[in-house]
Write a protein that holds these residues in place. Structure first.
Motif, PDB file in Angstrom:
ATOM      1  N   SER A  34     -22.620 -38.720  14.081  1.00  0.00           N
ATOM      2  CA  SER A  34     -21.895 -39.877  14.612  1.00  0.00           C
ATOM      3  C   SER A  34     -22.603 -40.358  15.867  1.00  0.00           C
ATOM      4  O   SER A  34     -23.307 -39.593  16.530  1.00  0.00           O
ATOM      5  N   GLY A  43     -18.970 -42.254  18.489  1.00  0.00           N
ATOM      6  CA  GLY A  43     -17.709 -42.047  17.797  1.00  0.00           C
ATOM      7  C   GLY A  43     -17.674 -42.568  16.379  1.00  0.00           C
ATOM      8  O   GLY A  43     -16.714 -42.311  15.650  1.00  0.00           O
ATOM      9  N   ASP A  66     -13.746 -35.922  16.262  1.00  0.00           N
ATOM     10  CA  ASP A  66     -14.761 -36.922  15.938  1.00  0.00           C
ATOM     11  C   ASP A  66     -14.904 -37.022  14.419  1.00  0.00           C
ATOM     12  O   ASP A  66     -14.728 -36.041  13.686  1.00  0.00           O
TER      13      ASP A  66
END
Length: 415
Positions: free
Chosen positions: A247, A250, A302
């Motif tokens: 990621s 985010g 996340d």
């Protein structure tokens, strides 16, 4: 980026077959002449609303197809700045598919450093697209053979290597990747096309080339990495691979299957830009955390952690449990700072009800409302319109399920 021919011309407009610039390759070559580069510099800051006026003015001095190509390239560079940074994007060249499907520079740099750490000094980048990964690999000091079968895509990749001063480390070859001998290279990287004429492709065997071919190519190489969609079913991950979900800021960007790293079969979540990495071997992954009542703190893992099925590892770190067996929210009575989840302090827990929420927000003078949902059919914008938040304060509402019941949790981020 996959072996798919780009159906879009650089100009983004239909072209006259009788015009030498009507050929996409010819139009792109014209952009790289002194006159084309000067025109690109002139239209660099032209915004979409200004294009018609700019085109009308510039066509008095330049061929119309070249003006169209320059304006389209300027538009692509503006879009590409989010992935490549404004400085590089202003010097690079793009196709519409190239901007859409290329790897974000921060993710490509992370992967290049991973290859470098593994001792890789030469690599075959199969399905190289416009060269985003090749650029990152070359900047890490790795010699790259960049392969794609589309002539225009290869021309763009070659131009990007030259524009960024990396041509000595990047060889671009127009070829079918399934016919390229990679035995002379330390590693192989494959980025199959995951989009077709009808949009995203979810069946890995419908990738171009298919995932099974890419896996076979990876197993033949000393080291290899395959870029895949982050939503790939875990049962489709080969037993020989270590899977990494990445990621950035985010947002989950991609998944990568690593081969030949001497690591056991495992799942890893890597969070950029900080680089925090959470992993577990498959034989040591924790069981699902227990469901427990909502505590003082709620942790939102996340997306890479969720995709990697490592929520249990986060729950263990924060001494928490799940609010529902099907929802990836972790709750705890204590605050444990962690890079793998955003923590919220919960002030209220209410059964779902718009009127109840509206009354509470009015009482708290909440004018800035963040709506998050997981396991709820409620659309955030629709809810925001209904409650009409007004006031000086801010809050976050989670529309979710707690032990199976539709629930609203109200709170605010910690720190």
């Amino acid at each position: 980026m996959g072996q798919v021919n780009d159906p879009n011309t650089p100009s983004g407009h239909e072209t006259d077959p009788g015009d030498p610039l009507g050929n996409p390759l010819a139009a792109f070559a014209a952009l790289r002449t002194d006159a084309g580069l000067a025109l690109l510099d002139e239209v660099r800051d032209v915004q979409p609303a200004q294009e018609l006026a700019a085109a009308t003015r510039l066509r008095r001095e330049h061929p119309a197809p070249l003006v169209s190509a320059a304006l389209a390239q300027a538009r692509l560079r503006q879009r590409a700045a989010a992935k490549f940074g404004a400085r590089d994007a202003a010097r690079m060249f793009f196709t519409p598919n190239g901007v859409e499907q290329s790897t974000r520079a921060s993710v490509a740099a992370h992967r290049a450093e991973s290859f470098k750490t593994l001792g890789v000094r030469s690599l075959a980048d199969l399905c190289c697209g416009i060269g985003g990964d090749a650029i990152a690999l070359a900047r890490a000091g790795i010699s790259v053979l960049a392969v794609d079968r589309d002539p225009l895509t290869c021309a763009v990749a070659r131009a990007n290597a030259e524009a960024l001063g990396l041509a000595e480390l990047i060889e671009v070859r127009e070829a079918d990747v399934t016919e390229v001998d990679t035995s002379a290279y330390d590693a192989v990287f494959v980025d199959p096309a995951r989009r077709g004429g009808r949009g995203r492709i979810f069946d890995p065997e419908a990738y171009s080339p298919p995932l099974s071919w890419a896996v076979a190519a990876a197993l033949d190489a000393p080291r290899a990495a395959l870029k895949i969609a982050p939503g790939i079913p875990h049962e489709a991950v080969p037993a020989e691979a270590a899977a990494e979900w990445i990621s950035d800021g985010g947002d989950v960007k991609e998944a990568v299957l690593w081969f030949g790293t001497d690591a056991p079969a495992s799942h890893r979540a890597t969070l950029l830009p900080g680089g925090a990495s959470l992993w577990s071997s498959l034989d040591a992954m924790l069981p699902d955390p227990p469901v427990r009542p909502v505590g003082r703190y709620l942790y939102e893992p996340d997306g890479a952690v969720i995709r990697a099925h490592l929520v249990a590892e986060v729950a263990a770190r924060v001494e928490g449990g799940l609010i529902d067996e099907t929802i990836a929210y972790v709750t705890s009575d204590a605050l444990h700072p962690t890079p793998y989840a955003v923590a919220y302090e919960i002030t209220d827990q209410l059964p779902f009800g718009v009127k109840k929420l509206k009354a509470l927000l009015r009482e708290r003078e909440v004018g800035i409302l963040t709506v998050k949902k997981r396991g709820s059919a409620v659309e955030p914008e629709e809810l925001r319109r209904k409650v009409k938040p007004q006031g000086k304060n801010s809050a976050t509402v989670f529309m979710t399920r707690v032990a199976g019941a539709p629930t609203m949790l109200i709170g605010h981020p910690v720190g």
